[in-house]
Write a protein that holds these residues in place. Structure first.
Motif: not given
Length: 399
Positions: A111-114, A132-141, A38-44
């Motif tokens: 938002y979901y990323f698995g 998360d409950t809002t839109a997110k962007e997760i970088s390739p890194e 969660a901390k890496i992705a910055g998600t709740k």
């Protein structure tokens, strides 16, 4: 909507079963990893989900306390279709997920990323996901970092499996020692009896030389018999120590089944009952694959029992005429029942999946998995049913 099923589904589910994971007791070993994700992705929210034939089990969570959901309700069922990440930028706009309870109701996920949890053999056991409950962007890194975390999750599960294997081998060594001691006792008792008989005869015939030899044989044999008895006593003491430390008994088994499957039964308004034979609550049992066997039978019963029906699980230890002990698991339901042909197909492992009483999707491997597990443990599976009159599954496992 047809549910997504991996091409290697049977092998995938079997690989998960081989890990023999206690879904109710794994969070402490994975808690740091799910929080790190969660901390890496910055998600709740972050979850570690394992997916068996019927259910998605959340074995570790951060930001969303959840334990399970029907596989057909999950997003992660799509993540395990391949070895790449799976992203949904807007769950509320996606036809597959917009009506799901976790989107339209609290926590209103958007938002979901698995990342699939892939073993070295290429089987996807489940997924590490961030939400998360809002839109997110997760970088390739960050995606690469999440893949590293997912790999570590699998490594930890493999380590747990390895440790369980070592414990089983240690227990097997102890059993072999007990068997060896028993094997020694038999012939030694015969030798001692023979020596005693010759000694008695020698005394009556005054055969001094034979008498003296037989006394020596008798003394030596009795010493060995005492040694074998000592070995057995030591093993019994050790066994009692193992029972005290592992402490898995019929009541523990019952409690875990209640915790894992009461929510599924309650969601369908099914009366779910568990019972232990009186006086056997503290009987120790090996934990090996029991949750997988009973769990699949219970979930299958829930699937094919209509609302307001009843499912009963009976647990007991019985002893046969040869003083051998067996664990007996009986799962009875008031569901739709089975034909003789369907029973035969289940026992042969050829029964195809079908939908449940309220349209629950079938994934095709539940009962054949149970049969395979029971066979592996050298047990027996019996089915008693009539179409329209419920079903009873009886599992007998040697202890």
């Amino acid at each position: 909507m047809k549910q997504p099923i991996p091409k290697n589904e049977d092998e995938r589910v079997w690989a998960l079963t081989e890990f023999d994971i206690d879904y109710s007791d794994s969070a402490v070993l994975l808690k740091d990893l799910v929080e790190l994700a969660a901390k890496i992705a910055g998600t709740k929210i972050s979850l570690i989900n394992l997916i068996d034939t019927y259910t998605q089990w959340t074995v570790a969570d951060f930001g969303l306390p959840i334990e399970q959901m029907g596989r057909e309700e999950s997003v992660c069922q799509y993540t395990i279709l391949n070895n790449e990440g799976f992203e949904v930028k807007s769950l509320s706009s996606d036809e597959r997920f917009k009506d799901k309870f976790y989107v339209v109701d609290n926590p209103n996920l958007e938002y979901y990323f698995g990342i699939p949890l892939t073993t070295n053999d290429g089987f996807n056991l489940g997924a590490l996901c961030v939400l998360d409950t809002t839109a997110k962007e997760i970088s390739p890194e960050k995606v690469e970092l999440l893949k590293i975390v997912a790999k570590e999750v699998v490594n930890r599960l493999a380590t747990i499996k390895y440790i369980q294997g070592l414990k089983s081998k240690v227990n097997q060594v102890h059993e072999n020692n007990k068997k060896m001691a028993h094997d020694i006792r038999g012939p030694l008792s015969g030798i001692i009896g023979l020596a005693q008989m010759v000694t008695d005869q020698g005394q009556s015939q005054k055969l001094d030389d034979i008498l003296e030899i037989m006394k020596l044989i008798h003394r030596a044999g009795k010493s060995l018999l005492d040694l074998a008895t000592e070995i057995l006593n030591a093993e019994d003491q050790h066994a009692r120590g193992v029972i005290q430390t592992s402490d898995f008994t019929l009541i523990n088994f019952k409690d875990k089944l209640e915790k894992l499957y009461t929510p599924q039964a309650a969601s369908k308004h099914i009366n779910f009952l568990l019972d232990i034979k009186v006086g056997q609550e503290l009987k120790p049992i090996p934990k090996n694959k029991l949750l997988q066997i009973a769990g699949n039978l219970i979930t299958n019963a829930i699937k094919f029992t209509p609302q307001n029906g009843t499912i009963k699980v009976d647990l007991s230890i019985r002893t046969d005429s040869n003083a051998k002990h067996f664990l007996e698991i009986i799962v009875s339901d008031s569901g739709v029942g089975l034909t003789t042909q369907e029973i035969d197909e289940i026992l042969k492992g050829t029964k195809a999946s079908s939908n449940g009483t309220t349209g629950e999707q079938g994934y095709g491997f539940g009962l054949s998995l149970v049969k395979r597990l029971v066979d592996e443990l050298k047990g027996n599976m019996s089915i008693f049913s009539e179409k329209g009159n419920g079903a009873q599954f009886k599992i007998t496992l040697p202890q």
